[in-house]
Design an enzyme around this catalytic site. Structure first.
Site, PDB file in Angstrom:
ATOM      1  N   HIS A 178      95.121 -15.097  67.142  1.00  0.00           N
ATOM      2  CA  HIS A 178      94.988 -14.032  68.143  1.00  0.00           C
ATOM      3  C   HIS A 178      96.260 -13.844  68.981  1.00  0.00           C
ATOM      4  O   HIS A 178      96.420 -12.845  69.643  1.00  0.00           O
ATOM      5  CB  HIS A 178      93.746 -14.241  69.018  1.00  0.00           C
ATOM      6  CG  HIS A 178      93.935 -15.238  70.111  1.00  0.00           C
ATOM      7  ND1 HIS A 178      93.811 -16.588  69.921  1.00  0.00           N
ATOM      8  CD2 HIS A 178      94.245 -15.074  71.414  1.00  0.00           C
ATOM      9  CE1 HIS A 178      94.029 -17.215  71.062  1.00  0.00           C
ATOM     10  NE2 HIS A 178      94.294 -16.315  71.987  1.00  0.00           N
TER      11      HIS A 178
ATOM     12  N   ARG B  61      72.194 -17.483  61.731  1.00  0.00           N
ATOM     13  CA  ARG B  61      70.982 -18.162  61.261  1.00  0.00           C
ATOM     14  C   ARG B  61      69.717 -17.604  61.926  1.00  0.00           C
ATOM     15  O   ARG B  61      68.656 -17.600  61.356  1.00  0.00           O
ATOM     16  CB  ARG B  61      71.111 -19.647  61.566  1.00  0.00           C
ATOM     17  CG  ARG B  61      70.654 -20.477  60.415  1.00  0.00           C
ATOM     18  CD  ARG B  61      70.825 -21.919  60.686  1.00  0.00           C
ATOM     19  NE  ARG B  61      71.850 -22.172  61.723  1.00  0.00           N
ATOM     20  CZ  ARG B  61      72.425 -23.340  61.882  1.00  0.00           C
ATOM     21  NH1 ARG B  61      72.147 -24.320  61.083  1.00  0.00           N
ATOM     22  NH2 ARG B  61      73.310 -23.539  62.842  1.00  0.00           N
TER      23      ARG B  61
ATOM     24  N   GLU C  71      97.985 -23.608  80.652  1.00  0.00           N
ATOM     25  CA  GLU C  71      96.664 -23.072  81.015  1.00  0.00           C
ATOM     26  C   GLU C  71      96.134 -23.816  82.226  1.00  0.00           C
ATOM     27  O   GLU C  71      96.395 -25.016  82.391  1.00  0.00           O
ATOM     28  CB  GLU C  71      95.693 -23.278  79.855  1.00  0.00           C
ATOM     29  CG  GLU C  71      96.085 -22.556  78.601  1.00  0.00           C
ATOM     30  CD  GLU C  71      94.993 -22.680  77.545  1.00  0.00           C
ATOM     31  OE1 GLU C  71      94.156 -21.782  77.479  1.00  0.00           O
ATOM     32  OE2 GLU C  71      94.984 -23.690  76.824  1.00  0.00           O
TER      33      GLU C  71
ATOM     34  N   HIS D 121      99.546 -20.933  67.368  1.00  0.00           N
ATOM     35  CA  HIS D 121     100.101 -20.047  68.398  1.00  0.00           C
ATOM     36  C   HIS D 121     101.586 -20.312  68.692  1.00  0.00           C
ATOM     37  O   HIS D 121     102.408 -19.406  68.702  1.00  0.00           O
ATOM     38  CB  HIS D 121      99.317 -20.181  69.702  1.00  0.00           C
ATOM     39  CG  HIS D 121      97.848 -19.982  69.537  1.00  0.00           C
ATOM     40  ND1 HIS D 121      97.309 -19.134  68.600  1.00  0.00           N
ATOM     41  CD2 HIS D 121      96.780 -20.527  70.183  1.00  0.00           C
ATOM     42  CE1 HIS D 121      95.986 -19.149  68.690  1.00  0.00           C
ATOM     43  NE2 HIS D 121      95.646 -19.999  69.628  1.00  0.00           N
TER      44      HIS D 121
ATOM     45  N   LYS E 281      98.653 -10.043  70.764  1.00  0.00           N
ATOM     46  CA  LYS E 281      99.177  -9.778  72.113  1.00  0.00           C
ATOM     47  C   LYS E 281     100.363  -8.821  72.030  1.00  0.00           C
ATOM     48  O   LYS E 281     101.278  -9.027  71.242  1.00  0.00           O
ATOM     49  CB  LYS E 281      99.605 -11.094  72.780  1.00  0.00           C
ATOM     50  CG  LYS E 281      98.439 -12.041  73.041  1.00  0.00           C
ATOM     51  CD  LYS E 281      98.924 -13.300  73.732  1.00  0.00           C
ATOM     52  CE  LYS E 281      97.859 -14.390  73.734  1.00  0.00           C
ATOM     53  NZ  LYS E 281      96.723 -14.162  74.587  1.00  0.00           N
TER      54      LYS E 281
ATOM     55  N   LYS F  75      90.860 -19.324  63.256  1.00  0.00           N
ATOM     56  CA  LYS F  75      91.411 -20.654  63.349  1.00  0.00           C
ATOM     57  C   LYS F  75      90.318 -21.618  63.796  1.00  0.00           C
ATOM     58  O   LYS F  75      89.339 -21.135  64.340  1.00  0.00           O
ATOM     59  CB  LYS F  75      92.612 -20.680  64.297  1.00  0.00           C
ATOM     60  CG  LYS F  75      92.240 -20.560  65.789  1.00  0.00           C
ATOM     61  CD  LYS F  75      93.430 -20.801  66.658  1.00  0.00           C
ATOM     62  CE  LYS F  75      93.550 -22.241  67.087  1.00  0.00           C
ATOM     63  NZ  LYS F  75      92.854 -22.569  68.332  1.00  0.00           N
TER      64      LYS F  75
ATOM     65  N   ASP G 256      95.260 -27.700  68.318  1.00  0.00           N
ATOM     66  CA  ASP G 256      94.662 -26.485  68.869  1.00  0.00           C
ATOM     67  C   ASP G 256      95.695 -25.383  69.122  1.00  0.00           C
ATOM     68  O   ASP G 256      95.387 -24.203  68.977  1.00  0.00           O
ATOM     69  CB  ASP G 256      93.959 -26.858  70.192  1.00  0.00           C
ATOM     70  CG  ASP G 256      93.138 -25.726  70.769  1.00  0.00           C
ATOM     71  OD1 ASP G 256      92.391 -25.094  69.991  1.00  0.00           O
ATOM     72  OD2 ASP G 256      93.229 -25.463  71.977  1.00  0.00           O
TER      73      ASP G 256
ATOM     74  N   LYS H  43      96.476 -28.161  79.171  1.00  0.00           N
ATOM     75  CA  LYS H  43      95.354 -27.641  79.969  1.00  0.00           C
ATOM     76  C   LYS H  43      95.414 -28.257  81.362  1.00  0.00           C
ATOM     77  O   LYS H  43      95.990 -29.325  81.554  1.00  0.00           O
ATOM     78  CB  LYS H  43      94.037 -27.996  79.293  1.00  0.00           C
ATOM     79  CG  LYS H  43      93.909 -27.311  77.923  1.00  0.00           C
ATOM     80  CD  LYS H  43      92.494 -26.941  77.601  1.00  0.00           C
ATOM     81  CE  LYS H  43      92.373 -26.313  76.225  1.00  0.00           C
ATOM     82  NZ  LYS H  43      92.518 -24.857  76.237  1.00  0.00           N
TER      83      LYS H  43
HETATM   84  C1  BG6 Z   1      92.709 -20.796  71.539  1.00  0.00           C
HETATM   85  C2  BG6 Z   1      92.559 -22.247  71.816  1.00  0.00           C
HETATM   86  O1  BG6 Z   1      93.085 -20.583  70.204  1.00  0.00           O
HETATM   87  O2  BG6 Z   1      93.700 -20.245  72.397  1.00  0.00           O
HETATM   88  C3  BG6 Z   1      92.175 -22.460  73.273  1.00  0.00           C
HETATM   89  O3  BG6 Z   1      91.558 -22.798  70.978  1.00  0.00           O
HETATM   90  C4  BG6 Z   1      93.163 -21.785  74.185  1.00  0.00           C
HETATM   91  O4  BG6 Z   1      92.074 -23.846  73.583  1.00  0.00           O
HETATM   92  C5  BG6 Z   1      93.380 -20.343  73.768  1.00  0.00           C
HETATM   93  O5  BG6 Z   1      92.637 -21.841  75.501  1.00  0.00           O
HETATM   94  C6  BG6 Z   1      94.520 -19.716  74.553  1.00  0.00           C
HETATM   95  O6  BG6 Z   1      94.536 -18.343  74.302  1.00  0.00           O
HETATM   96  P1  BG6 Z   1      95.021 -17.317  75.405  1.00  0.00           P
HETATM   97  O7  BG6 Z   1      94.954 -15.989  74.727  1.00  0.00           O
HETATM   98  O8  BG6 Z   1      94.091 -17.462  76.565  1.00  0.00           O
HETATM   99  O9  BG6 Z   1      96.420 -17.738  75.757  1.00  0.00           O
END
Ligand code: BG6
Length: 506
Positions: free
Chosen positions: A192, A55, A230, A254, A196, A162, A249, A354
């Site tokens: 993503h 924007r 995490e 994932h 990896k 996502k 999430d 987390k």
């Molecule tokens: C993201 C989530 O898709 O993946 C995050 O929204 C998370 O909350 C992250 O921290 C974890 O990715 P990675 O690559 O750090 O394991």
């Protein structure tokens, strides 16, 4: 390392990458550093260019200056001025609101000019790095302005970030909107995790070796555990996270990718649809948890304040942009079953959270005990010796645990490990994890992207959990202190099956 096929790869074809959300976090942290790495590896075409949109009104020069500053912080290796200059000359910017049809006219004009200047041949891929609410509207506008129209040898593709929907209905609706504009083969739903190396290695490990496949089934495998732990809290993403939570999430995307790659049948080829057919089948075989079983087969948690890495950290409810009475979970554990011939009766235990004590993503395959306990009077009876651990991150690698005789006059058995570490064999390759995915989109390989049926199959499993959790808000939150391995209920989930979570060394 011996005799592995190491091919440097060909540069991608001429094309332009259009980034919506060009001034956002993802662009500066991941996309630009990943593209720079591709340039460094000579995997971008000389006829490659980028057009950014957000924007904010600013000139191409201003965006180039901004990126030149940001890359210093976010590059994964030293920025070489020659390569960066080559890259920078290919970067352009068009400001404008994504809801405004005029923005797309401006974009079209800019793309025509870029095609002229760089010879990118009218091949475009659009990266939607915006808030999810814009995914549908942007694609509709792209369609209206005919920017997604292929023909005369030129291709058009769209990468969607996502979260893909927030439940089954919204994911279906989004799929419908997108498919009313473009075809499935033009859609690249990114996860993503599939960027990896170690996740991709699951395919090689399983299907590039003949020794594991014969035992990769319910006859030899007792259970599978997948952990994505995490140490970070919600950082600056409280606004998003407090309406999403750990389940949405991390799990349907994932963790289910890890489940499907671990459990899928061998594909008939590495063609994108052959691989994704098998992934989809196994996701469709995940049995949704009955509403009455949700509370016994799933566990939710939220962190309170605590100590992590010797530092005091605040509770989730005290994080910015989080409701002080929030019922959103920051931890989830669950037991799933795959109802197919290979996996019937083998529990898959998943957990993610987390503010846990250690950052680690790991798949652990627990094999059955020997059929005859020859060492009845020794501790081996209690030892669950054979376990294969696939470490996705950090310390990427694979280790196999087995029983060995402890030297000495008495027959004693101990657990020992054979360890393969990526770092030892291959050194470290600085990467953001997005390189492969961006490159694959440019060459038109959708193998590592999610198809509509995979996304919907994932949400089908999650839906009953969301419903029950919503109807019965948690009464004990916060139920684990930051810096611990989650709520006690998660241990009980496995104890009920006579099992336990594998200890992750801190
Ligand atoms: C993201 C989530 O898709 O993946 C995050 O929204 C998370 O909350 C992250 O921290 C974890 O990715 P990675 O690559 O750090 O394991």
């Amino acid at each position: 390392m011996t005799d592995l096929e190491l091919s440097p790869g060909n540069p991608a074809p001429p094309c332009v990458m259009v980034i919506f959300g060009a001034t956002g976090d993802l662009t500066k942290r991941k996309l630009i550093p990943a593209l720079y790495n591709l340039a460094k590896s000579k995997l971008l075409s000389d006829q490659f260019a980028i057009v950014g949109n957000s924007r904010t009104e600013m000139t191409t020069e201003a965006w180039r200056d901004q990126l030149s500053q940001e890359i210093k912080t976010f590059a994964t290796s030293e920025v070489e001025p020659g390569i960066w200059d080559w890259f920078l000359q290919r970067i352009h910017y068009v400001g404008g609101d994504v809801n405004d049809a005029q923005t797309y006219q401006k974009l079209k004009d800019q793309l025509a000019a870029v095609d002229q200047e760089h010879g990118s041949k009218g091949n475009y891929f659009f990266y939607l790095a915006t808030a999810p609410a814009f995914f549908g509207p942007v694609i509709q506008q792209l369609g209206n302005s005919e920017l997604t129209r292929e023909g005369e040898g030129r291709w058009r593709r769209v990468i969607i970030e996502k979260p893909f929907g927030s439940d089954l209905d919204s994911a279906r609706a989004l799929n419908q909107t997108i498919r009313s504009v473009i075809e499935e083969r033009q859609i690249y739903r990114i996860d993503h995790y599939l960027g990896k190396e170690t996740v991709q290695n699951l395919l090689v490990f399983r299907f590039g070796n003949a020794i594991f496949e014969p035992i990769w089934n319910r006859r030899y495998i007792d259970s599978v555990q997948i952990t994505a732990a995490e140490t970070v809290g919600v950082e600056k993403r409280g606004g998003y996270y407090d309406s999403s939570g750990a389940l949405r999430d991390m799990v349907p995307n994932h963790l289910f990718q890890l489940v499907s790659l671990t459990s899928m049948e061998p594909p008939i080829s590495f063609d994108a649809n052959a691989v994704r057919d098998e992934q989809a089948k196994v996701l469709q075989a995940l049995s949704p948890i009955n509403p009455e079983d949700v509370l016994t087969k799933t566990v939710r948690g939220q962190y309170g304040d605590g100590v992590l890495n010797s530092e005091h950290v605040p509770a989730y409810r005290a994080e910015s942009h989080v409701d002080p009475n929030s019922s959103i979970e920051t931890y989830v554990a669950m037991k799933l079953n795959i109802e197919n011939w290979r996996w019937a009766g083998v529990p898959f235990y998943l957990r993610t959270g987390k503010r846990l004590p250690k950052r680690v993503t790991e798949i652990s395959i627990q094999f059955k005990r020997p059929p005859l306990l020859l060492f009845r009077d020794t501790p081996v009876e209690r030892l669950r010796t054979n376990r294969l651990a696939i470490r996705i991150q950090p310390n990427e690698g694979i280790s196999l645990r087995f029983g060995a005789k402890i030297p000495g006059p008495i027959m004693r058995v101990g657990a020992v490990e054979m360890n393969f570490s990526y770092l030892d064999y291959f050194g470290s390759t600085p990467s953001t994890g997005y390189e492969r995915l961006l490159y694959d989109c440019m060459i038109g390989d959708a193998t590592l992207f999610q198809r509509a049926d995979m996304v919907e199959a994932g949400w089908c499993v999650i839906e009953p959990i969301l419903d029950v959790w919503k109807a019965l808000p948690p009464r004990t939150f916060p139920n684990y202190p930051a810096g611990t391995w989650g709520p006690a209920d998660a241990d009980e989930l496995l104890e009920r099956d006579g099992s336990e979570w594998w200890k992750i060394e801190e």
